[in-house]
Structure formats: C-alpha cells, structure tokens
Design an enzyme around this catalytic site. Structure first.
Site, mmCIF file in Angstrom:
data_model
loop_
_atom_site.group_PDB
_atom_site.id
_atom_site.type_symbol
_atom_site.label_atom_id
_atom_site.label_comp_id
_atom_site.label_asym_id
_atom_site.label_seq_id
_atom_site.Cartn_x
_atom_site.Cartn_y
_atom_site.Cartn_z
ATOM 1 N N THR A 96 7.576 -21.711 19.389
ATOM 2 C CA THR A 96 6.818 -20.532 18.956
ATOM 3 C C THR A 96 5.615 -20.281 19.861
ATOM 4 O O THR A 96 5.125 -21.214 20.508
ATOM 5 C CB THR A 96 6.331 -20.769 17.501
ATOM 6 N N ASP A 97 5.152 -19.039 19.869
ATOM 7 C CA ASP A 97 3.931 -18.739 20.649
ATOM 8 C C ASP A 97 2.703 -19.349 19.986
ATOM 9 O O ASP A 97 1.639 -19.443 20.599
ATOM 10 C CB ASP A 97 3.751 -17.222 20.814
ATOM 11 N N GLU A 98 2.841 -19.774 18.731
ATOM 12 C CA GLU A 98 1.666 -20.313 18.018
ATOM 13 C C GLU A 98 1.179 -21.631 18.619
ATOM 14 O O GLU A 98 0.075 -22.072 18.322
ATOM 15 C CB GLU A 98 1.985 -20.471 16.521
ATOM 16 N N LYS A 114 5.221 -28.117 16.153
ATOM 17 C CA LYS A 114 6.117 -27.512 17.156
ATOM 18 C C LYS A 114 5.658 -27.896 18.570
ATOM 19 O O LYS A 114 6.483 -28.152 19.455
ATOM 20 C CB LYS A 114 6.134 -25.984 17.005
HETATM 21 N N1 NAD Z 1 10.469 -16.595 12.425
HETATM 22 C C1 NAD Z 1 9.670 -16.444 13.458
HETATM 23 O O1 NAD Z 1 8.941 -15.446 13.550
HETATM 24 C C2 NAD Z 1 9.663 -17.465 14.568
HETATM 25 C C3 NAD Z 1 9.002 -17.159 15.755
HETATM 26 C C4 NAD Z 1 9.041 -18.083 16.797
HETATM 27 C C5 NAD Z 1 9.711 -19.271 16.650
HETATM 28 N N2 NAD Z 1 10.330 -19.570 15.466
HETATM 29 C C6 NAD Z 1 11.060 -20.833 15.383
HETATM 30 O O2 NAD Z 1 12.426 -20.498 15.266
HETATM 31 C C7 NAD Z 1 13.114 -21.460 14.449
HETATM 32 C C8 NAD Z 1 13.838 -20.753 13.329
HETATM 33 O O3 NAD Z 1 12.900 -20.012 12.573
HETATM 34 P P1 NAD Z 1 13.340 -19.217 11.272
HETATM 35 O O4 NAD Z 1 12.360 -18.124 11.074
HETATM 36 O O5 NAD Z 1 14.783 -18.911 11.345
HETATM 37 O O6 NAD Z 1 13.081 -20.334 10.169
HETATM 38 P P2 NAD Z 1 13.708 -20.451 8.705
HETATM 39 O O7 NAD Z 1 12.698 -21.186 7.915
HETATM 40 O O8 NAD Z 1 14.160 -19.120 8.224
HETATM 41 O O9 NAD Z 1 15.008 -21.342 8.914
HETATM 42 C C9 NAD Z 1 14.956 -22.713 9.189
HETATM 43 C C10 NAD Z 1 16.312 -23.312 8.885
HETATM 44 O O10 NAD Z 1 16.222 -24.721 9.161
HETATM 45 C C11 NAD Z 1 16.777 -25.438 8.078
HETATM 46 N N3 NAD Z 1 16.118 -26.744 8.000
HETATM 47 C C12 NAD Z 1 14.857 -27.016 7.609
HETATM 48 N N4 NAD Z 1 14.638 -28.340 7.644
HETATM 49 C C13 NAD Z 1 15.782 -28.909 8.084
HETATM 50 C C14 NAD Z 1 16.177 -30.246 8.337
HETATM 51 N N5 NAD Z 1 15.346 -31.261 8.130
HETATM 52 N N6 NAD Z 1 17.437 -30.483 8.779
HETATM 53 C C15 NAD Z 1 18.296 -29.450 8.984
HETATM 54 N N7 NAD Z 1 17.990 -28.171 8.734
HETATM 55 C C16 NAD Z 1 16.739 -27.901 8.311
HETATM 56 C C17 NAD Z 1 16.506 -24.585 6.855
HETATM 57 O O11 NAD Z 1 17.386 -24.918 5.787
HETATM 58 C C18 NAD Z 1 16.719 -23.193 7.402
HETATM 59 O O12 NAD Z 1 18.069 -22.821 7.315
HETATM 60 C C19 NAD Z 1 12.046 -22.431 13.957
HETATM 61 O O13 NAD Z 1 12.101 -23.563 14.750
HETATM 62 C C20 NAD Z 1 10.731 -21.699 14.168
HETATM 63 O O14 NAD Z 1 9.711 -22.604 14.458
HETATM 64 C C21 NAD Z 1 10.327 -18.691 14.431
#
Ligand code: NAD
Length: 343
Positions: free
Chosen positions: A131-133, A162
C-alpha cells in the site's frame, strides 16, 4: 505447460475482482487460498466454481502446517499475496492480528516458496500487494507525491505491518535471490468492497438518510483508483519479475473526504432521478440536503490519522507504457449503482 499461481486472500475485495481477469487466462491454474475472515466474499466462491482453472482451499496463511502441506502438494510458478488484515481502524483496536497476518503470514508464504523454488530461481516470483500508506503522510497540499525511493515511514499498525512485510521480502531477494515484486497502490474503490471502507460508508449512509461520519474536519486527502485498473496492472506485473522491483500504482485522483461525500451525493441524486425503482427502494434518501450543515457528522479524529497520501507512479507508467483512461466519475457511478442494486 500450464502455470500454477497461488493467489492468497483471493476472496477479498481486490483479490476477488482480480480473479475476474486471471481466470480468463486458460494457461493459468489459479489456486486460491483464503482464511474466510469477515472481509472475504463467499458469493464469489460460488460464482467462480464453474471455472476449470479455479481451485479453492480454506487456509490461514499463518497456519504453517497447512501452508507446508499445500506447497508439498502443488508446485507453484508464482505467488500473488493479497491476504491481509486491511482496515486501519481495526489495526488501531487490535494491532496483534495485523502483525500476525500481515507479517508472520507473509514469512510463512516466503519460507514455503523458498523451500520449493530454491535459491536464486529466475523462473519463480512473489508478488506482494502493498500500500502507499507505508510511506506515511504528506503534511501539505503542495508536497510532491512519494516515489519508489521514498523512505518507509508508516504511522498506523496496519501500514507498519505492510512496511515490515516489504522489508522482509526485500531481504529474501538480497539474501536468497528470490524474485520479488512489491506494489504500492493508492486507495481502491469498486464493487464488492466491504461496508466498513469509506466509499461504501458514504453511499450506505446517504441512501439510508443518515449523516456521513467523517473523522476530524474531513479535510484529509486520499488518491483513488478503480479496482479493475489496479487488477489489470497486477496482471501485467505477473509476467515481469526482475529480481527486486517496486512500483507505485496511482491515478492522481486526489480528493478530500469532504469533497468525496459531495461528489457521491450528487452522483446518487443523478442516478436516483433516472431510476424510479431505486427511488422506491431508498425512500430515506434526501434530495434536498444542505451540503455543509446536513450531510456530515464530524467525529473525533482517528488516532495517528495521516493527512494526505499521494504517490508518483511515473516509473510503472513509463516501464509498461500504461495509459489508464482516468474516468473517475464514470467508475464511481458504476460503483454506486452496484451498491444500490446489491443489498
Ligand atoms: N483496499 C485498498 O484500498 C488497498 C490499497 C492498497 C493496497 N491494499 C492491499 O491489497 C490487499 C488486498 O486488500 P483488500 O482491500 O482486498 O482487503 P480485504 O480485507 O477486502 O481482503 C483481504 C482478504 O484476505 C483474507 N485474509 C485475511 N487474513 C488472512 C489469513 N491470515 N490467511 C488467509 N487469508 C486471509 C480475508 O479473508 C480477505 O478475503 C491487502 O494486502 C491490502 O493491504 C489494499
């Protein structure tokens, strides 16, 4: 020969949207694992079951035994790790779960991969969705966005978890020669996002006639990218491992939270006026709100709330000649319609 790709956290918001694209690639077997936390989308599982190149296992990436067993059963070409605890507010209340999944879980995956791929394999790669965070916040409107060389200065337990994973994977590249790609993407929006995240909160509050809760004075700024655009870029990166790479992914759609509420309010009004069924479905939506006084419920600021995130994604755009059509409003309306039509 078919490639086996491990997609961890594939039933979350971004992962499930990504599956829509990767499952169309017949030469790829998608092996999806997910812990099925509250953030996962089980309906997607039923939808994708029909694909012959889709396999699902309920596995927690922190479960070392199950991860080892999976890697002894299947030889993976690449890993894309979406699995994470992803909601900053939850990380403030319960940081340990974030450190467990977002750090120890990644270590488990990386160790299993290392055992299977060996040192210095050029055929395999680990793509970590970050993430950009991790760069921390920009204090002013004038500051230039972070680039890939900016320091990691995370401020929340989420972003520090992260950032830690990024450093650990970097060391696996430097020490063991594992090919690593890290992406640092801005805030995603689109269908299937969990209701706890900002855009669904805004939509759900407005259509139910409630004020939108915003932290502090609402002036915090975020950059937004449509989830499908993010997913298309991830697909490109999957074929382009090159030792250690790091790419910022953003679209220069910076809005303050206040501006975002205003834009979404206007979009909902426009969509509702064109659709009588939706008018009936959401009778509490108020068409005549005074933006400044009636739309927002300002709540105590989030602890450690970052003021502004912005990144420079020139490196990615130049290297892969990426020219995303920046249709923020169009994609926002698409997203709003999805929420209005899916309870
Ligand atoms: N949503 C955003 O705006 C954003 C932006 C930048 C980066 N990200 C990164 O992208 C990735 C996905 O984000 P998202 O928004 O889809 O998140 P989300 O919370 O919607 O989905 C996360 C998924 O991971 C699964 N999960 C959680 N813990 C787990 C574990 N211990 N073992 C296996 N599965 C597990 C959850 O069940 C879920 O299906 C993350 O790594 C997040 O840091 C998200």
């Amino acid at each position: 020969m078919k490639k086996n790709i491990l997609i961890s956290g594939g039933l979350g918001f971004i992962g499930s949207n990504f599956l829509k694209y990767i499952l169309k690639k017949k030469h790829i077997n998608c092996i999806v694992i997910d812990k099925l936390t509250y953030a996962s989308n089980i309906d997607i599982l039923n939808k994708y079951k029909k694909y012959k190149n889709f396999k699902f296992y309920k596995i927690d990436i922190c479960d070392n035994k199950k991860i080892k067993k999976l890697f002894s059963d299947i030889k993976f070409n690449h890993i894309i790790n979406f699995a994470a605890e992803s909601h900053v507010d939850n990380s403030i209340k319960n940081p340990n779960q974030f450190f467990k999944t977002n750090i120890l879980g990644v270590i488990n995956l990386a160790n299993a991969a290392l055992e299977q791929w060996g040192y210095g394999s050029k055929k395999n790669g680990f793509l970590q969705i970050s993430t950009d965070e991790v760069y921390g916040d920009l204090k002013t409107l004038q500051s230039r966005g972070f680039d890939e060389k900016s320091m990691l200065l995370p401020n929340s337990p989420y972003s520090s978890s992260k950032a830690s994973a990024e450093l650990i994977l970097r060391s696996y590249n430097k020490t063991y020669g594992m090919q690593i790609t890290i992406t640092n993407c801005t805030n995603n929006f689109g269908p299937h996002q969990n209701n706890e995240k900002l855009i669904p909160v805004i939509i759900n509050s407005l259509i139910n006639g409630k004020k939108v809760p915003l932290y502090g004075n609402g002036k915090n700024i975020r950059d937004w990218i449509f989830v499908d655009d993010h997913c298309k870029i991830i697909l490109k990166l999957l074929n382009n491992f090159n030792s250690l790479s790091k790419y910022n992914i953003g679209q220069n759609n910076e809005y303050s939270n206040l501006e975002l509420v205003n834009i979404i309010y206007k979009c909902i009004r426009e969509i509702m006026l064109k659709n009588k069924k939706l008018l009936k479905k959401y009778p509490k939506f108020n068409f005549e709100l005074d933006f400044n006084n009636e739309l927002i419920n300002f709540i105590n600021d989030r602890l450690g709330h970052d003021f502004r995130y912005a990144i420079d994604s020139k490196l990615l755009n130049k290297k892969f000649n990426i020219k995303l059509k920046n249709s923020f409003l169009l994609n926002l309306k698409k997203t709003i319609k999805w929420y209005l039509n899916n309870d």
